[in-house]
Design an enzyme around this catalytic site. Structure first.
Site, PDB file in Angstrom:
ATOM      1  N   HIS A  34       2.037   3.811   4.348  1.00 37.45           N
ATOM      2  CA  HIS A  34       2.870   3.132   3.348  1.00 37.45           C
ATOM      3  C   HIS A  34       1.994   2.332   2.375  1.00 37.45           C
ATOM      4  O   HIS A  34       2.239   2.313   1.168  1.00 37.45           O
ATOM      5  CB  HIS A  34       3.839   2.155   4.024  1.00 37.45           C
ATOM      6  N   GLY A 143       5.091  10.434   0.628  1.00 38.05           N
ATOM      7  CA  GLY A 143       3.952  10.976   1.370  1.00 38.05           C
ATOM      8  C   GLY A 143       4.095  12.472   1.612  1.00 38.05           C
ATOM      9  O   GLY A 143       5.185  12.963   1.899  1.00 38.05           O
ATOM     10  N   LYS A 145       3.047  13.741   4.118  1.00 37.01           N
ATOM     11  CA  LYS A 145       3.270  13.854   5.559  1.00 37.01           C
ATOM     12  C   LYS A 145       4.664  14.403   5.836  1.00 37.01           C
ATOM     13  O   LYS A 145       4.851  15.218   6.726  1.00 37.01           O
ATOM     14  CB  LYS A 145       3.110  12.479   6.190  1.00 37.01           C
ATOM     15  N   ASP A 146       5.654  13.948   5.047  1.00 39.33           N
ATOM     16  CA  ASP A 146       7.014  14.472   5.188  1.00 39.33           C
ATOM     17  C   ASP A 146       7.199  15.545   4.114  1.00 39.33           C
ATOM     18  O   ASP A 146       7.886  15.351   3.111  1.00 39.33           O
ATOM     19  CB  ASP A 146       8.024  13.329   5.040  1.00 39.33           C
ATOM     20  N   SER A 182       5.280   5.425  11.813  1.00 42.30           N
ATOM     21  CA  SER A 182       5.915   4.266  12.443  1.00 42.30           C
ATOM     22  C   SER A 182       6.268   4.590  13.888  1.00 42.30           C
ATOM     23  O   SER A 182       6.421   3.702  14.716  1.00 42.30           O
ATOM     24  CB  SER A 182       7.183   3.873  11.684  1.00 42.30           C
ATOM     25  N   ARG A 183       6.429   5.886  14.192  1.00 41.59           N
ATOM     26  CA  ARG A 183       6.838   6.273  15.543  1.00 41.59           C
ATOM     27  C   ARG A 183       5.654   6.371  16.508  1.00 41.59           C
ATOM     28  O   ARG A 183       5.872   6.573  17.704  1.00 41.59           O
ATOM     29  CB  ARG A 183       7.614   7.596  15.502  1.00 41.59           C
TER      30      ARG A 183
HETATM   31  P1  AMP Z   1       9.166   6.191   6.261  1.00 41.34           P
HETATM   32  O1  AMP Z   1       9.087   4.709   6.331  1.00 41.34           O
HETATM   33  O2  AMP Z   1       8.718   6.879   7.495  1.00 41.34           O
HETATM   34  O3  AMP Z   1      10.505   6.670   5.729  1.00 41.34           O
HETATM   35  O4  AMP Z   1       8.104   6.636   5.153  1.00 41.34           O
HETATM   36  C1  AMP Z   1       8.157   6.128   3.846  1.00 41.34           C
HETATM   37  C2  AMP Z   1       7.207   6.901   2.987  1.00 41.34           C
HETATM   38  O5  AMP Z   1       5.882   6.787   3.489  1.00 41.34           O
HETATM   39  C3  AMP Z   1       7.533   8.418   2.953  1.00 41.34           C
HETATM   40  O6  AMP Z   1       7.345   8.901   1.630  1.00 41.34           O
HETATM   41  C4  AMP Z   1       6.507   8.984   3.899  1.00 41.34           C
HETATM   42  O7  AMP Z   1       6.186  10.335   3.623  1.00 41.34           O
HETATM   43  C5  AMP Z   1       5.326   8.075   3.623  1.00 41.34           C
HETATM   44  N1  AMP Z   1       4.388   8.123   4.752  1.00 41.34           N
HETATM   45  C6  AMP Z   1       4.670   7.921   6.059  1.00 41.34           C
HETATM   46  N2  AMP Z   1       3.560   8.099   6.820  1.00 41.34           N
HETATM   47  C7  AMP Z   1       2.574   8.446   5.948  1.00 41.34           C
HETATM   48  C8  AMP Z   1       1.188   8.762   6.109  1.00 41.34           C
HETATM   49  N3  AMP Z   1       0.604   8.783   7.305  1.00 41.34           N
HETATM   50  N4  AMP Z   1       0.475   9.053   5.010  1.00 41.34           N
HETATM   51  C9  AMP Z   1       1.062   9.041   3.776  1.00 41.34           C
HETATM   52  N5  AMP Z   1       2.348   8.751   3.558  1.00 41.34           N
HETATM   53  C10 AMP Z   1       3.100   8.449   4.631  1.00 41.34           C
END
Ligand code: AMP
Length: 272
Positions: A34, A143, A145-146, A182-183
């Site tokens: 993030h 990201g 990642k998703d 986060s997991r």
């Molecule tokens: P989340 O809080 O999991 O919904 O993620 C919020 C944003 O952070 C999303 O766009 C994710 O793809 C991005 N994100 C989560 N983990 C990573 C990571 N390891 N590297 C880059 N972006 C990430």
């Protein structure tokens, strides 16, 4: 940095902003992944909004909605450290009405992640569209990642003619290769060690492809070998449109992995 808890506060602030607005939507429990998105948004925009909202409509019954890690105080400090201007943390009751206009994600949202989590992406697109309507960003940061989520958001923006640039951001990893998530906090010490095989399988795929192997089957086989001891949910190799392919094309291929550790699903991928 100002914390905005209500929609009215956000709208009041937004209507007085004239410059470019960068937006990083998150579900909190912020980590280096993030942080890299927020820092990139900071360098590319006049004003930066981060949102933290654990969106109930993207969780299926029985998933970890209630257990999802929440770290409000630490998250505020991180956003401040990254020099975000506004942190938006709305209540669920203000984001959703009794009766909702629903978003139906396209058919490709029912493969891969959408097969394991049917209707998950309907909820993701619904909340992202709501947040876009509120923040009205110039640039929104997601990201890689998703990967499937990012692709569907790009499609939504294009299909609905939203005047927003979607900026894909590189995957941030721990120093040993595990993709930040986060997991990851759900993992036991042993699972954390075993999880390294995920990124290892991706590196060995990249290595094989570097040696001119372009058969998807051969690359997948190598990855399954590396992850032999894991509970692998899927390994898929697709093009940027998320169609399955037989041969790898550099510049137009994504290799995706999901493995399960107890109830925790870990995603990883590389974009070739
Ligand atoms: P989340 O809080 O999991 O919904 O993620 C919020 C944003 O952070 C999303 O766009 C994710 O793809 C991005 N994100 C989560 N983990 C990573 C990571 N390891 N590297 C880059 N972006 C990430």
């Amino acid at each position: 940095m100002k914390i905005l808890k209500t929609i009215e506060e956000l709208q009041e602030v937004r209507k007085n902003i004239l410059g470019t607005v960068g937006f990083v939507p998150t579900m909190g429990a912020l980590h280096d992944g993030h942080i890299s998105l927020i820092k990139q948004a900071r360098t590319e925009n006049d004003i930066v909004f981060v949102s933290i909202f654990v969106n109930p409509t993207q969780f299926l019954p029985g998933e970890d909605l209630d257990a999802y890690p929440r770290r409000e105080e630490a998250d505020k400090k991180i956003c401040e450290m990254c020099k975000a201007d506004y942190l938006f943390m709305p209540e669920i009751s203000s984001m959703y009405k009794e009766e909702e206009v629903l978003i139906k994600a396209p058919n490709k949202s029912y493969i891969l992640e959408g097969k394991a989590r049917p209707s998950h992406f309907d909820g993701v697109l619904q909340v992202v569209l709501k947040l876009f309507g509120l923040v009205q960003p110039t640039n929104a940061y997601f990201g890689k990642k998703d990967a499937q989520q990012l692709t569907l958001i790009q499609q939504m923006v294009k299909n609905l003619f939203l005047p927003i640039n979607i900026i894909p951001c590189p995957i941030v990893r721990e120093s040993d290769g595990l993709a930040r998530s986060s997991r990851n906090v759900y993992l036991t010490a042993q699972q954390r060690k075993d999880a390294l095989l995920i990124s290892k399988s991706l590196y060995s795929a990249a290595n094989l492809i570097g040696k001119k192997e372009i058969s998807v089957e051969a690359v997948k086989n190598r990855m399954y070998e590396v992850m032999e001891t894991l509970d692998v949910e899927y390994v898929e190799i697709v093009n940027r449109e998320f169609d399955k392919i037989d041969t790898i094309e550099i510049g137009n291929t994504i290799i995706l992995v999901v493995a399960r550790f107890g109830n925790t699903r870990l995603l990883d991928n590389i974009w070739l």
